[in-house]
Design an enzyme around this catalytic site. Sequence first.
Site, PDB file in Angstrom:
ATOM      1  N   SER A  39     -92.404  89.327 -44.623  1.00 17.73           N
ATOM      2  CA  SER A  39     -93.364  88.687 -43.712  1.00 17.73           C
ATOM      3  C   SER A  39     -93.751  89.649 -42.576  1.00 17.73           C
ATOM      4  O   SER A  39     -94.877  89.595 -42.078  1.00 17.73           O
ATOM      5  CB  SER A  39     -92.821  87.368 -43.162  1.00 17.73           C
ATOM      6  OG  SER A  39     -91.747  87.588 -42.293  1.00 17.73           O
ATOM      7  N   ARG A  91     -75.862 106.862 -51.201  1.00 17.42           N
ATOM      8  CA  ARG A  91     -76.870 106.774 -50.146  1.00 17.42           C
ATOM      9  C   ARG A  91     -77.762 108.017 -50.099  1.00 17.42           C
ATOM     10  O   ARG A  91     -78.976 107.923 -50.008  1.00 17.42           O
ATOM     11  CB  ARG A  91     -76.171 106.584 -48.791  1.00 17.42           C
ATOM     12  CG  ARG A  91     -77.138 106.258 -47.666  1.00 17.42           C
ATOM     13  CD  ARG A  91     -76.462 106.137 -46.311  1.00 17.42           C
ATOM     14  NE  ARG A  91     -75.291 105.267 -46.305  1.00 17.42           N
ATOM     15  CZ  ARG A  91     -75.314 103.949 -46.394  1.00 17.42           C
ATOM     16  NH1 ARG A  91     -76.452 103.328 -46.504  1.00 17.42           N
ATOM     17  NH2 ARG A  91     -74.202 103.260 -46.367  1.00 17.42           N
ATOM     18  N   ARG A 117     -80.933  98.527 -45.763  1.00 15.64           N
ATOM     19  CA  ARG A 117     -80.104  99.690 -46.107  1.00 15.64           C
ATOM     20  C   ARG A 117     -79.973 100.569 -44.880  1.00 15.64           C
ATOM     21  O   ARG A 117     -80.912 100.691 -44.097  1.00 15.64           O
ATOM     22  CB  ARG A 117     -80.784 100.524 -47.193  1.00 15.64           C
ATOM     23  CG  ARG A 117     -80.838  99.886 -48.528  1.00 15.64           C
ATOM     24  CD  ARG A 117     -79.621 100.121 -49.346  1.00 15.64           C
ATOM     25  NE  ARG A 117     -79.315 101.538 -49.536  1.00 15.64           N
ATOM     26  CZ  ARG A 117     -78.327 101.975 -50.296  1.00 15.64           C
ATOM     27  NH1 ARG A 117     -77.558 101.137 -50.927  1.00 15.64           N
ATOM     28  NH2 ARG A 117     -78.095 103.277 -50.428  1.00 15.64           N
ATOM     29  N   HIS A 135     -85.586  93.952 -35.260  1.00 14.47           N
ATOM     30  CA  HIS A 135     -84.273  93.293 -35.370  1.00 14.47           C
ATOM     31  C   HIS A 135     -84.321  91.946 -34.638  1.00 14.47           C
ATOM     32  O   HIS A 135     -84.836  91.871 -33.525  1.00 14.47           O
ATOM     33  CB  HIS A 135     -83.196  94.195 -34.764  1.00 14.47           C
ATOM     34  CG  HIS A 135     -81.832  93.620 -34.903  1.00 14.47           C
ATOM     35  ND1 HIS A 135     -81.132  93.659 -36.091  1.00 14.47           N
ATOM     36  CD2 HIS A 135     -81.038  92.963 -34.021  1.00 14.47           C
ATOM     37  CE1 HIS A 135     -79.981  93.049 -35.938  1.00 14.47           C
ATOM     38  NE2 HIS A 135     -79.889  92.618 -34.690  1.00 14.47           N
TER      39      HIS A 135
HETATM   40  C1  GRF Z   1     -86.490  89.796 -40.092  1.00  8.23           C
HETATM   41  O1  GRF Z   1     -85.884  88.754 -39.399  1.00  8.23           O
HETATM   42  C2  GRF Z   1     -86.176  91.120 -39.458  1.00  8.23           C
HETATM   43  O2  GRF Z   1     -86.021  91.037 -38.069  1.00  8.23           O
HETATM   44  C3  GRF Z   1     -84.859  91.481 -40.079  1.00  8.23           C
HETATM   45  O3  GRF Z   1     -84.958  91.038 -41.412  1.00  8.23           O
HETATM   46  C4  GRF Z   1     -85.898  89.966 -41.485  1.00  8.23           C
HETATM   47  C5  GRF Z   1     -86.925  90.377 -42.496  1.00  8.23           C
HETATM   48  O4  GRF Z   1     -87.887  89.378 -42.726  1.00  8.23           O
HETATM   49  N1  GRF Z   1     -84.603  92.913 -39.956  1.00  8.23           N
HETATM   50  P1  GRF Z   1     -89.201  89.716 -43.547  1.00  8.23           P
HETATM   51  O5  GRF Z   1     -88.729  90.332 -44.885  1.00  8.23           O
HETATM   52  O6  GRF Z   1     -90.014  90.678 -42.770  1.00  8.23           O
HETATM   53  O7  GRF Z   1     -89.885  88.412 -43.778  1.00  8.23           O
END
Ligand code: GRF
Length: 228
Positions: A39, A91, A117, A135
Site C-alpha cells: 500500500s 543475505r 529483509r 516504519h
Molecule cells: C507498513 O506498516 C510499513 O510501515 C511497514 O510495513 C508495512 C507495509 O505495508 N514497514 P504495505 O506493504 O506498504 O501495505
Amino acid sequence: MLKNWEMAFYYNIVKYNHKKGGQIIEIMEVAILASGRGSNFQSIIDASNRGELPNANVKLLIVNNKEAYAIERAKNNNIPYYIVESENKKRTDFDLEMLEILNKNKIDIIVLAGFMRILSKQFVNKYKNKIINIHPSLLPLFPGAHAHRETIKAGVSESGCTVHFVDHGVDTGPVIMQKTVAINKNETEKTLAEKILPLEHQIFPIALNLLTSQKLRINEGKVTIEAD
Ligand code: GRF
C-alpha cells in the site's frame, strides 16, 4: 533504430534536461523494494500520477517473495517488476542479485516500502544516504518487525510513523519525517495499525519528493530540509 551512443545521448537528455516551466530539473531513477501488500508503494505511484514527485521516475519494483500483492500494483501501473526470492539464500547473495538489477537500471534512489529483509552492509554502503524506509512507530522507539505490538504493550499515549534514511542498524538511520497519532484506552494492535497506515501514505511520498529534489541534508546524524 538508434545506435548505442545515440541511445546514451538521448538517455542523458531525458534524464538531466527535463524541462518544467522553463526550469531544468534532474530526474532520479527510483526503485521500490517491497515484501507484501504494497500500500505504501501504491501511495508513491498515486503521488507520482498526481504530479507530486516531479523529480522522481518510479522505474521498477523488486519483491523478495512471489506472493507479494505489490506485484499486482506494478502490473496495474505498467511498472516493471523483478522477483528475487530471498528464502534459503545467503543475505549477501540475495543483495548481489538485487544490486545487479539496480545497476543495470541505473537506479539512484531506493525506497523500502514494507520490505521485510535487512540489507547487508555492502548494499547499504553502495547506496549511502540514498535508501529510505517507512516504519510504523515514532523512531527511535519500537524499531523492528513488531512495532504496533510493542507500542501497545508499553502503554504509551501516542505513536505514529517515521520515514528515515537506512543505515547499518535496524530502523536506526537519520529521521526525515514523522507523524503522530494518539493511542486510545482500548487500542489494539489492529486498530493502531489501521490508524497509522494512512499517515504513512501521506508522509512517505512527501519525504521521497524532498530527497529526489535534493532538499535533504544530513549533519551529524540529523536531517535538515533546505528551504526553496
Ligand atoms: C507498513 O506498516 C510499513 O510501515 C511497514 O510495513 C508495512 C507495509 O505495508 N514497514 P504495505 O506493504 O506498504 O501495505
